[in-house]
Design a protein around this motif. Sequence first.
Motif, PDB file in Angstrom:
ATOM      1  N   ASP B 305       0.855  -1.191   0.000  1.00  0.00           N
ATOM      2  CA  ASP B 305       0.000   0.000   0.000  1.00  0.00           C
ATOM      3  C   ASP B 305       0.893   1.244   0.000  1.00  0.00           C
ATOM      4  O   ASP B 305       1.024   1.933   1.012  1.00  0.00           O
ATOM      5  N   PRO B 306       1.536   1.519  -1.130  1.00  0.00           N
ATOM      6  CA  PRO B 306       2.526   2.602  -1.136  1.00  0.00           C
ATOM      7  C   PRO B 306       1.942   3.962  -0.758  1.00  0.00           C
ATOM      8  O   PRO B 306       2.602   4.745  -0.062  1.00  0.00           O
ATOM      9  N   GLN B 307       0.695   4.238  -1.186  1.00  0.00           N
ATOM     10  CA  GLN B 307       0.131   5.573  -0.905  1.00  0.00           C
ATOM     11  C   GLN B 307       0.087   5.874   0.580  1.00  0.00           C
ATOM     12  O   GLN B 307       0.211   7.038   0.981  1.00  0.00           O
ATOM     13  N   ALA B 308      -0.091   4.845   1.389  1.00  0.00           N
ATOM     14  CA  ALA B 308      -0.220   5.058   2.842  1.00  0.00           C
ATOM     15  C   ALA B 308       1.119   5.455   3.471  1.00  0.00           C
ATOM     16  O   ALA B 308       1.161   5.859   4.636  1.00  0.00           O
ATOM     17  N   GLY B 318      -2.257  19.364  -3.232  1.00  0.00           N
ATOM     18  CA  GLY B 318      -2.340  17.959  -3.611  1.00  0.00           C
ATOM     19  C   GLY B 318      -2.253  17.075  -2.382  1.00  0.00           C
ATOM     20  O   GLY B 318      -2.711  17.448  -1.293  1.00  0.00           O
ATOM     21  N   PHE B 319      -1.675  15.878  -2.569  1.00  0.00           N
ATOM     22  CA  PHE B 319      -1.499  14.958  -1.441  1.00  0.00           C
ATOM     23  C   PHE B 319      -0.159  14.254  -1.623  1.00  0.00           C
ATOM     24  O   PHE B 319       0.411  14.245  -2.712  1.00  0.00           O
ATOM     25  N   TRP B 320       0.340  13.691  -0.541  1.00  0.00           N
ATOM     26  CA  TRP B 320       1.646  13.021  -0.571  1.00  0.00           C
ATOM     27  C   TRP B 320       1.698  12.038  -1.736  1.00  0.00           C
ATOM     28  O   TRP B 320       0.786  11.248  -1.914  1.00  0.00           O
ATOM     29  N   ASN B 321       2.786  12.054  -2.515  1.00  0.00           N
ATOM     30  CA  ASN B 321       2.810  11.206  -3.715  1.00  0.00           C
ATOM     31  C   ASN B 321       4.111  10.426  -3.909  1.00  0.00           C
ATOM     32  O   ASN B 321       4.318   9.834  -4.965  1.00  0.00           O
ATOM     33  N   ARG B 322       5.018  10.481  -2.925  1.00  0.00           N
ATOM     34  CA  ARG B 322       6.212   9.640  -3.021  1.00  0.00           C
ATOM     35  C   ARG B 322       6.849   9.504  -1.633  1.00  0.00           C
ATOM     36  O   ARG B 322       6.644  10.361  -0.773  1.00  0.00           O
TER      37      ARG B 322
END
Lengths: 265, 368
Positions: B305-308, B318-322
Amino acid sequence: MIRALTIVVVIGLIWPSSAAAESTRSAWSADTADLLPAGRTEVGLFGPARVGLQGDVELQAHPLWFFLAPHMGAKWRHHSGGSWSVASRHTLSYPTPLLSVLSREGTGGVLPVETEVPHIINLTQDILATYALREDQRLSARLGARLAAALGESTLPTIDVPLAYSRGAAWHEGFALEAGLSWSGRVVATLFGGLALDLFLLPAPEGSADDWHHAVELTPQLTWRISDSWALMAGAKFVQGSYPFGEQSHVLPLFDVTYGWGADD
Amino acid sequence: MYHESISRWFPIVALLWPLAGCDLFHTSFEDVEDAVRYRAAVVEEPSAAPDSLRVMNWNMKFGAGRIDFFFDCHGTRSLMTAEEVRGHMADISEVVASVDPDLLLIQEVDVESKRSAYVDQVQFILDNTPLNYAVYASQWRADYVPSDGIGRVNSGTAILSKYPLGASTRYALPAVPSYDALKRYFYLQRNVLETQLLVGAREDVWILATHAEAYSPDGTKRVHIDGFKEHLDRHRDQGHLVLGGGDLNTLPPQTGSVAPVADFPDSVCTDEEFIADDYSEESDWLQALYDDYETAIPLQTYLDDPQAHYTHTTDKDGFWNRKLDYMFTNGVFVPSSGETLQSVDIGGHETMPLSDHAPVVVQWEVAP
């Protein structure tokens, strides 16, 4: 730097006698109550151009910076008799165009690009008193004030670096005070020396824990007067200050080349 | 010998400075230096020796919150007011105090910078959280940076702790060789900060922190990551218990199989030198760290679940992306204790307005 200074000193000591060696003025110093003789003009590579006029007046302006920061200075001699000379110096400047140029992105951006630079009118005034110890030795003292008015919208930040902060504090606080003591004179033959101690009293910005900040500058220098037309100056500036951005000490190398023409002495 | 205008001196200094070869703007560091020590105004040490420590890692963007600065190309700001900085620092300190870590590793913390109104942010956090001690290593120091209005700067990495800190050292990492001499002189000088943690009766516990190069036109970023690992290895080989963390500015191994590794939508810089959104050539740069050390967020947990577990975006809307921020140890992290504090829903804290990085938290076992 030490090697360069040594070379200047040695060459000055061994330089053959010339008309320049008979000069009694102290290395074309701009910072005494003495004035250039009428008809004499001197231009420094980095220093200001000075022109001696009739009527005990000398004009000063910096040719390189004149169009970016329009300014003009005049030194009036009020008294000259016996060993004492007294003069006053008044410089009116408008640094706004220069500050606008320095407000830019990338390298050379001394100020942030979004800076709103106000119209700044700056008046610097000094009273200078010089005592001639001998024909070629001068002791000088000065008291001065910088007054400034900033007109229009402003987001101009201070330039927090020694030398610049001391000289620009009045743009933000309206005024700053200065005082100095200096010696200038012939060391030997065509080699002249100078030693200046300057104090800047700087009103603290609003919200600061202190009422005043200060900077002290000690400037030893040697000038080799090559001829009546050319002179080389090398030296150093030791700066110690208590600024709104902290206590700082610096040593800065100095160098200048001066060309002069017209009547001398 | 006094002078009419500052204009007389600046060209002279500019001309002679390179010739003189001296450090006029005080930007230089020794290869090995003592770290700068801090202490909270009020010290209240925990009474009992713990079995484990709560550890937090956060790149806090010098207390700039989500003000759009020039360097990430979203805005033009270079400077903040003291009110802005103190407001952001109060919000950051509130999150830290709420998480209540025993150890806090922070990157991009300013201690004497014009851009952050000269607020000493290490001291601010110490005085507004339960943390007691800190050591600091500057990675960007100059009396004056004549670019973009930056001016005076002193910014770096710090390790803050409830427990006393012993020997503490700043180890220099290599400069970016492809930059010209003038740029290198004023540019960031990365390092590894290490400190000995005096917890309980143990004297063999060491903490390391770093912030690797963000732009890597010549592979310097990898040199920094490898250098960081060499310092971890040195402590491991000496039999120490070691934890190292920081902003490594690259993605976890195998990210390309589950998430984008290039062309992130928040990267709007057009100057190739400052584009930092293509990690496609860096897929194995962290592999050795993952192979040799335990990570706060295990690799499989991230890949599931990389997005978490993303920790970075430059876009405040935006939102965290990396994921760029990490903690490693040769010891043991309490299973499933690692989390990334992305929002109220994920981690329990609204961190997006506070920095362009999200903090990572983990529980670390230190019982003898």
